[in-house]
Every structure is written in structure tokens, then in C-alpha cells.
Enzyme design. Sequence first.
Site, PDB file in Angstrom:
ATOM      1  N   GLU A 176      -5.318  -5.168  10.579  1.00  0.00           N
ATOM      2  CA  GLU A 176      -4.347  -4.094  10.786  1.00  0.00           C
ATOM      3  C   GLU A 176      -4.653  -3.380  12.096  1.00  0.00           C
ATOM      4  OE1 GLU A 176      -2.391  -2.894   6.846  1.00  0.00           O
ATOM      5  OE2 GLU A 176      -4.121  -1.608   7.136  1.00  0.00           O
TER       6      GLU A 176
ATOM      7  N   GLU B  65      -7.035   4.466   7.800  1.00  0.00           N
ATOM      8  CA  GLU B  65      -6.888   5.893   7.466  1.00  0.00           C
ATOM      9  C   GLU B  65      -8.149   6.420   6.781  1.00  0.00           C
ATOM     10  OE1 GLU B  65      -3.102   5.633   5.401  1.00  0.00           O
ATOM     11  OE2 GLU B  65      -2.173   5.037   7.289  1.00  0.00           O
TER      12      GLU B  65
ATOM     13  N   SER C  54       3.482  -2.035  10.348  1.00  0.00           N
ATOM     14  CA  SER C  54       4.926  -1.973  10.569  1.00  0.00           C
ATOM     15  C   SER C  54       5.641  -3.294  10.283  1.00  0.00           C
ATOM     16  CB  SER C  54       5.226  -1.474  11.988  1.00  0.00           C
ATOM     17  OG  SER C  54       4.722  -0.158  12.164  1.00  0.00           O
TER      18      SER C  54
ATOM     19  N   HIS D 130      -9.548   0.710   4.920  1.00  0.00           N
ATOM     20  CA  HIS D 130      -8.278   0.996   5.614  1.00  0.00           C
ATOM     21  C   HIS D 130      -8.547   1.960   6.768  1.00  0.00           C
ATOM     22  CE1 HIS D 130      -4.222   2.462   6.362  1.00  0.00           C
ATOM     23  NE2 HIS D 130      -3.787   1.366   5.755  1.00  0.00           N
TER      24      HIS D 130
ATOM     25  N   ASN E  94       0.870  -1.183   0.000  1.00  0.00           N
ATOM     26  CA  ASN E  94       0.000   0.000   0.000  1.00  0.00           C
ATOM     27  C   ASN E  94       0.905   1.230   0.000  1.00  0.00           C
ATOM     28  OD1 ASN E  94      -1.799   2.048   0.495  1.00  0.00           O
ATOM     29  ND2 ASN E  94      -2.272   1.441   2.603  1.00  0.00           N
TER      30      ASN E  94
ATOM     31  N   LYS F 180       0.106   4.208  -0.257  1.00  0.00           N
ATOM     32  CA  LYS F 180      -0.566   5.398   0.289  1.00  0.00           C
ATOM     33  C   LYS F 180      -0.365   6.595  -0.670  1.00  0.00           C
ATOM     34  CE  LYS F 180       0.243   3.547   4.844  1.00  0.00           C
ATOM     35  NZ  LYS F 180       0.004   3.724   6.272  1.00  0.00           N
TER      36      LYS F 180
ATOM     37  N   GLY G  20       2.213   2.317  10.598  1.00  0.00           N
ATOM     38  CA  GLY G  20       3.111   3.449  10.406  1.00  0.00           C
ATOM     39  C   GLY G  20       3.776   3.933  11.681  1.00  0.00           C
TER      40      GLY G  20
ATOM     41  N   GLY H 294       2.786  -1.110   4.234  1.00  0.00           N
ATOM     42  CA  GLY H 294       2.804   0.312   3.916  1.00  0.00           C
ATOM     43  C   GLY H 294       4.218   0.783   3.626  1.00  0.00           C
ATOM     44  N   GLY H 295       4.828   1.411   4.622  1.00  0.00           N
ATOM     45  CA  GLY H 295       6.146   2.052   4.451  1.00  0.00           C
ATOM     46  C   GLY H 295       7.186   1.194   3.742  1.00  0.00           C
TER      47      GLY H 295
HETATM   48  C1  PEP Z   1      -0.781   0.125   5.931  1.00  0.00           C
HETATM   49  O1  PEP Z   1      -0.852   1.293   5.604  1.00  0.00           O
HETATM   50  O2  PEP Z   1      -1.679  -0.653   5.563  1.00  0.00           O
HETATM   51  C2  PEP Z   1       0.343  -0.310   6.753  1.00  0.00           C
HETATM   52  C3  PEP Z   1       0.320  -1.499   7.259  1.00  0.00           C
HETATM   53  O3  PEP Z   1       1.361   0.604   6.939  1.00  0.00           O
HETATM   54  P1  PEP Z   1       2.803   0.330   7.609  1.00  0.00           P
HETATM   55  O4  PEP Z   1       3.315  -0.982   7.036  1.00  0.00           O
HETATM   56  O5  PEP Z   1       3.630   1.483   7.210  1.00  0.00           O
HETATM   57  O6  PEP Z   1       2.572   0.220   9.078  1.00  0.00           O
END
Ligand code: PEP
Length: 252
Positions: A168, A98, A213, A96, A9, A11, A174, A234-235
Amino acid sequence: MRKPFVAGNWKMHGSKAFILNLVTGLNSRAGELEGVDVAICPPSLYIDFTKRTLSTGVIALGAQNMAEEPHQGAFTGEGSASMLKDLGCRYVILGHSERRAIYGETDSEIANKVQVALDAGLTPIFCVGETLQERESGVMKSVISTQLEAVLSTVGIAAFSSIVIAYEPVWAIGTGVTATPEQAQEVHAFIRSKLAELDPVIAEGVVIQYGGSVKPGNAKELFGQPDIDGGLIGGASLDADDFIAICKAAEI
Ligand code: PEP
């Protein structure tokens, strides 16, 4: 046996130059991927550019959101499920945290979006998860049940043969704080048991990703849990080598 699935993802990150560099890295290492399904979910504005840059059929495309409205029309700024399909997407992330927290998406809107995505032939990556406060106050399981039941009551259990779930925990997204493999496994097993009350065969087949994460250093232990079938990243999905390392940690 469920095939693990890892999705990135991105983002709201990227530019054409950034994506060219990232996807070139993914193209060069895609041949190493075996026994794992992989997708990347760029910002909608860059889906077509990403598709044209991808030179491998091993990595599928997904979107991060879509309109609840199934038909084209006067919905300024929105993009429909059929448009995502037309752009070559196989997946769409829905619900999600967010989107829930920043844009106020409700369980019922998310459930409608899941139905619209399915009708358009997209596979929803349906996200559930609790906040830290909900976990600490002991309502984690009821929060996740409510999120699940909203979608179940709209699409029915049979549709879960075409849905990916992503657990999640909001406190892990994040933040650099990951759920321990035991904490994640407990919730994944809980989600599967809720589905099994309705249909044990479908429940056994549903891919449940963990997200929050995930990094190359913790992926193997998380993905080694019996009910964790890969991850939503994500990251770490913004770095080709890290993302490939995470995908490889999910391989069976
Ligand atoms: C996400 O945005 O779905 C996510 C899991 O982000 P991160 O891996 O950065 O925590």
C-alpha cells in the site's frame, strides 16, 4: 497458481444501520463471487454484529488491528488475537500505514503482532508501503525491505505460507491517486524477489494484494499484473456494488 484475495478495510466507519444495509447488499450478491477469496474487516466493535448479519459463507471476516500482548490480562482498551478468533475472524490487518503513522506502531511491534496472530490461528494481512517523500528520494525499496525484514526475522520465511502481504503506497491511500499498474507491479515483483532469495517456492505462493484508491474502474488493470493477487480496499469497500465489482475484477 495463487488464488486472488480481496479484503475490505472499513476503517473507523459505520453504525449498526449502515452495516445492516452494506452487508445486506453483500449477501445478495455473494453468489456471484467465484475464483476469488473475499473478506471484510469491520471496526472491532462491530465484528460480532457483522458476523450475525452475514448470511453467506463466501465472505470471511477480518479485524483491522489487535493487541501485541498474546495473553489476556490488565490491558485496558485492548483486544487480543484469541478474542478475534473467538469472534469468528480469519484475518487481521497488521502494519497498516495509518497504524504506523497515527499510532506510532514500529516495525518490531508489527513483527510481534504478526507472530501473535499466527500463533492464534489468524492470517495476518501484513501491510508495507512507502511515503511519497520516500519514493521521490529514491529510498522506496530500502523502506519496503526494512519493513519486510523486521517480520521475516521474527517469524521466518516458512511462516509466509500463512501470511498475506498488502503493498500500500502511503501516497495512494484514501487520496484518489492510484499507483499505475506498472508502478505497483514493480514493487510487487520486488517484494516477491526478496522472499524468493530465502525460499522461491514460498515466494511464488504468497498472495500480495495492492491497496491504494482501488475502484471498480481501475481494479481490472491493477489485478491483471502478474504479481498483483487482488487488493486491500478502503473507501470503495463501503459500497456493496463497488466492492463486489472490485472482487469480480480479481476473479481468475
Ligand atoms: C486502505 O485503507 O487500506 C486503503 C487502501 O484505502 P483506500 O482504498 O481508500 O485508498
